[in-house]
Write an enzyme that holds these catalytic residues in place. Structure first.
Site, PDB file in Angstrom:
ATOM      1  NE  ARG A 116      -3.193   2.476   2.800  1.00 16.72           N
ATOM      2  CZ  ARG A 116      -3.098   3.220   3.888  1.00 16.72           C
ATOM      3  NH1 ARG A 116      -2.525   2.749   4.972  1.00 16.72           N
ATOM      4  NH2 ARG A 116      -3.583   4.434   3.919  1.00 16.72           N
ATOM      5  CG  HIS A 160      -0.864   8.774   3.949  1.00 14.22           C
ATOM      6  ND1 HIS A 160      -1.050   7.408   4.083  1.00 14.22           N
ATOM      7  CD2 HIS A 160      -0.470   9.194   5.159  1.00 14.22           C
ATOM      8  CE1 HIS A 160      -0.764   7.042   5.323  1.00 14.22           C
ATOM      9  NE2 HIS A 160      -0.402   8.115   6.001  1.00 14.22           N
ATOM     10  CD  GLU A 205      -4.295   7.108  10.592  1.00 11.44           C
ATOM     11  OE1 GLU A 205      -3.911   8.119  11.193  1.00 11.44           O
ATOM     12  OE2 GLU A 205      -3.957   5.964  10.892  1.00 11.44           O
ATOM     13  CG  ASN A 332      -5.104   3.178   8.821  1.00 14.71           C
ATOM     14  OD1 ASN A 332      -5.365   2.331   7.973  1.00 14.71           O
ATOM     15  ND2 ASN A 332      -4.583   4.348   8.519  1.00 14.71           N
ATOM     16  CE1 TYR A 334       0.346   1.999  13.610  1.00 14.31           C
ATOM     17  CE2 TYR A 334      -1.683   2.996  12.804  1.00 14.31           C
ATOM     18  CZ  TYR A 334      -0.374   2.610  12.595  1.00 14.31           C
ATOM     19  OH  TYR A 334       0.224   2.830  11.381  1.00 14.31           O
ATOM     20  CD  GLU A 392      -1.369   3.595   8.329  1.00 10.89           C
ATOM     21  OE1 GLU A 392      -1.051   3.963   9.480  1.00 10.89           O
ATOM     22  OE2 GLU A 392      -1.553   4.375   7.384  1.00 10.89           O
TER      23      GLU A 392
HETATM   24  C1  PNW Z   1      -0.887   6.810  11.181  1.00 10.51           C
HETATM   25  N1  PNW Z   1      -2.727   8.626  17.145  1.00 10.51           N
HETATM   26  O1  PNW Z   1      -0.857   7.955  11.955  1.00 10.51           O
HETATM   27  C2  PNW Z   1      -0.581   7.274   9.773  1.00 10.51           C
HETATM   28  O2  PNW Z   1      -1.488   6.849   8.799  1.00 10.51           O
HETATM   29  C3  PNW Z   1       0.811   7.013   9.345  1.00 10.51           C
HETATM   30  O3  PNW Z   1       1.174   7.919   8.347  1.00 10.51           O
HETATM   31  C4  PNW Z   1       1.727   7.064  10.559  1.00 10.51           C
HETATM   32  O4  PNW Z   1       3.079   7.043  10.254  1.00 10.51           O
HETATM   33  C5  PNW Z   1       1.339   5.878  11.436  1.00 10.51           C
HETATM   34  O5  PNW Z   1      -0.043   5.869  11.732  1.00 10.51           O
HETATM   35  C6  PNW Z   1       2.110   5.811  12.755  1.00 10.51           C
HETATM   36  O6  PNW Z   1       1.869   6.955  13.518  1.00 10.51           O
HETATM   37  C7  PNW Z   1      -1.323   8.023  13.257  1.00 10.51           C
HETATM   38  O7  PNW Z   1      -2.277   9.578  17.811  1.00 10.51           O
HETATM   39  C8  PNW Z   1      -0.845   9.071  14.018  1.00 10.51           C
HETATM   40  O8  PNW Z   1      -3.589   7.830  17.628  1.00 10.51           O
HETATM   41  C9  PNW Z   1      -1.321   9.268  15.306  1.00 10.51           C
HETATM   42  C10 PNW Z   1      -2.270   8.396  15.829  1.00 10.51           C
HETATM   43  C11 PNW Z   1      -2.739   7.340  15.067  1.00 10.51           C
HETATM   44  C12 PNW Z   1      -2.250   7.158  13.779  1.00 10.51           C
END
Ligand code: PNW
Length: 486
Positions: A116, A160, A205, A332, A334, A392
């Site tokens: 991607r 992006h 995002e 995405n 995390y 992601e």
């Molecule tokens: C994403 N948060 O960003 C982005 O899509 C990517 O470009 C980035 O490098 C990656 O995750 C890692 O950070 C985020 O604060 C930035 O929860 C911040 C958050 C989540 C995703």
């Protein structure tokens, strides 16, 4: 664990006081026997599961002044003093613009099925609108051809976060014209690439880039009052909807269109029916300004009531465009948002994290593997989604390169194994996740954190541009080869 040791070793570990023969004979193996450790039961994914990895244009490409590229808001922002850690910029980044062939070889060595990437809008339309720059699009033609030659399926994100500066000068996402300009650009790119790219994502995002108008932590660095932020958010979801329509109008038949959104992945703090039901409600409400309005074509009553006089201005036609059906949804994910049931009118409460909560190097990256189970499961149920990708998931780590060329990122391996275990739990229950994109293929420009926070499974020495596979790359290669947990 036990059967890896001889009885004598085991006894030694316990200490002589524990040498009670009757207790040990039942669990330990004979003194001299060598026992072959057996692997855990295979946790395989469905055949054809798409293992991938992801990057984004401004984070890896560099070459910001080449082949007619116009400036983006991240060029401007990263050059302002104090906005990015250590004054880092994406001017050179991973020099992927020139090294893409080498990077495709890294992907090939991993066995990636898919990759991607994102297209930089200011490469294709240096002024955001108007005359396209064919040299800009050519880079993506070369990249796509290289990917296909390596048998890697390209997944293309259209935005992006690198908005052409020329559009920001006219109001950026505060202006409805930017939503229309995006649709025009998206249709143009899809028209040119869809002979080889089957999957397009409109925006990455939305909530993260909208923050650039709310907290000022991201480009363009504005801190608007709530009404302004709500309007920016509305223009983002509108751009998505108009973008879907434009892609459908210009792309080859069979092209599939979706988005890559970082939902707040709600997780029940206790897995009981009561808390699970509250968590489903929470998923819908906490994502009301983004995925919910896109999936339902209307703002929830609670969202509008909460916004009150600051609610965005919109028309019926806007809402129809925003709700244009998508072919797939990219999530995405995390970190978890923990929820419990309560007797408030909403029926749920968010649980804040204590200071001791475990996180990766990025302070916001709280570790909660169940997010990869509940996130897609609840999204699929709430909106009847049939095709989901985890667009992601990944982790930042301190990542030290040893003199003999190793990076022992056991924390990232632990993170990935635990998250993938939860993804497997969902997939084996029938949650329709078709693929997974690990963030990221290699360390890169981590926005306001510059190069200080590393997310790659390849270590990048930014002085020499040398890429070195980390322990996590070896782990991921085994996962892909086995189509399951390793
Ligand atoms: C994403 N948060 O960003 C982005 O899509 C990517 O470009 C980035 O490098 C990656 O995750 C890692 O950070 C985020 O604060 C930035 O929860 C911040 C958050 C989540 C995703």
């Amino acid at each position: 664990m036990l059967n890896r040791f001889s009885r004598r070793t085991f006894a030694r570990l316990l200490g002589s006081a524990a040498l009670a023969p009757t207790a040990l004979t039942t669990i330990a193996t004979p003194a001299s026997a060598e026992v072959t450790p057996s692997a855990p039961a295979a946790r395989t994914f469905p055949q054809g599961f798409l293992w991938g990895s992801a990057t984004a244009s401004y984070q890896v490409e560099g070459a910001v002044n080449e082949d007619g590229r116009g400036p983006s808001i991240w060029d401007t922002f990263s050059h302002l003093p104090g906005k990015v850690k250590n004054g880092d910029t994406g001017d050179v980044a991973n020099d992927h613009y020139h090294r893409y062939k080498e990077d495709v070889q890294l992907m090939k060595a991993l066995g990636l099925k898919t990759y991607r990437f994102s297209v930089a809008w200011p490469r294709v339309f240096p002024q955001g609108t108007g005359t396209p720059n064919p040299k800009g699009l050519d880079f993506y033609n070369r990249l796509i051809d290289e990917l296909l030659a390596a048998d890697i399926q390209p997944y293309c994100t259209l935005y992006h976060w690198d908005l052409p500066q020329a559009l920001e000068d006219k109001g950026g996402w505060q202006s409805r014209d930017t939503s229309e300009a995006f649709a025009n650009y998206a249709g143009y790119v899809a028209g040119h690439l869809s002979d080889r790219v089957k999957y397009f994502m409109t925006l990455n995002e939305m909530s993260s880039f909208v923050n650039g108008y709310a907290t000022g932590r991201h480009a363009p660095g504005l801190k608007l009052p709530p009404a302004g932020v709500n309007q920016v958010r509305h223009h983002a979801v509108l751009a998505h909807g108009l973008g879907v329509q434009a892609i459908r109008a210009h792309a080859k038949p069979g092209t599939r269109v979706g988005l890559a959104e970082n939902i707040s992945a709600c997780v029940p703090i206790i897995e009981t029916p009561e808390h699970i039901a509250a968590t489903a409600k929470a998923m819908r409400e906490v994502n009301a300004g983004y995925l919910t309005v896109i999936m339902e074509g209307r703002y929830t009553d609670a969202y509008l009531a909460h916004a009150g006089a600051d609610a965005p201005k919109f028309t019926d036609a806007d809402m129809k465009a925003i709700g244009t059906p998508v072919d797939f949804v990219g999530l995405n994910i995390y970190t978890p948002t923990y929820i419990r049931a309560d007797d408030s009118p909403a029926g749920f409460a968010r649980i804040p994290s204590p200071d001791s909560y475990p996180h990766m190097m990025s302070p916001w990256l709280h570790v909660g593997p169940e997010a990869l189970y509940w996130g897609p499961k609840l999204a699929a149920q709430l909106w009847n989604i049939k095709e989901i990708y985890i667009t992601e998931n990944g982790a930042s780590s301190t990542d030290v390169l040893t003199p003999d060329g190793h990076v022992y990122d056991s924390d990232r391996v632990m993170y990935l194994r635990n998250y993938l275990t939860q993804l497997h739990r969902g997939v084996s229950e029938g949650v329709p996740v078709r693929g997974y994109f690990l963030w990221s293929l290699m360390d890169n420009f981590e926005w306001a954190d510059g190069y200080a926070y590393r997310f790659g499974i390849h270590y990048v020495d930014f002085a020499t541009q040398k890429r070195t596979p980390k322990e996590s790359a070896h782990f991921y290669r085994e996962v892909i080869a086995r189509n399951g947990l390793a």
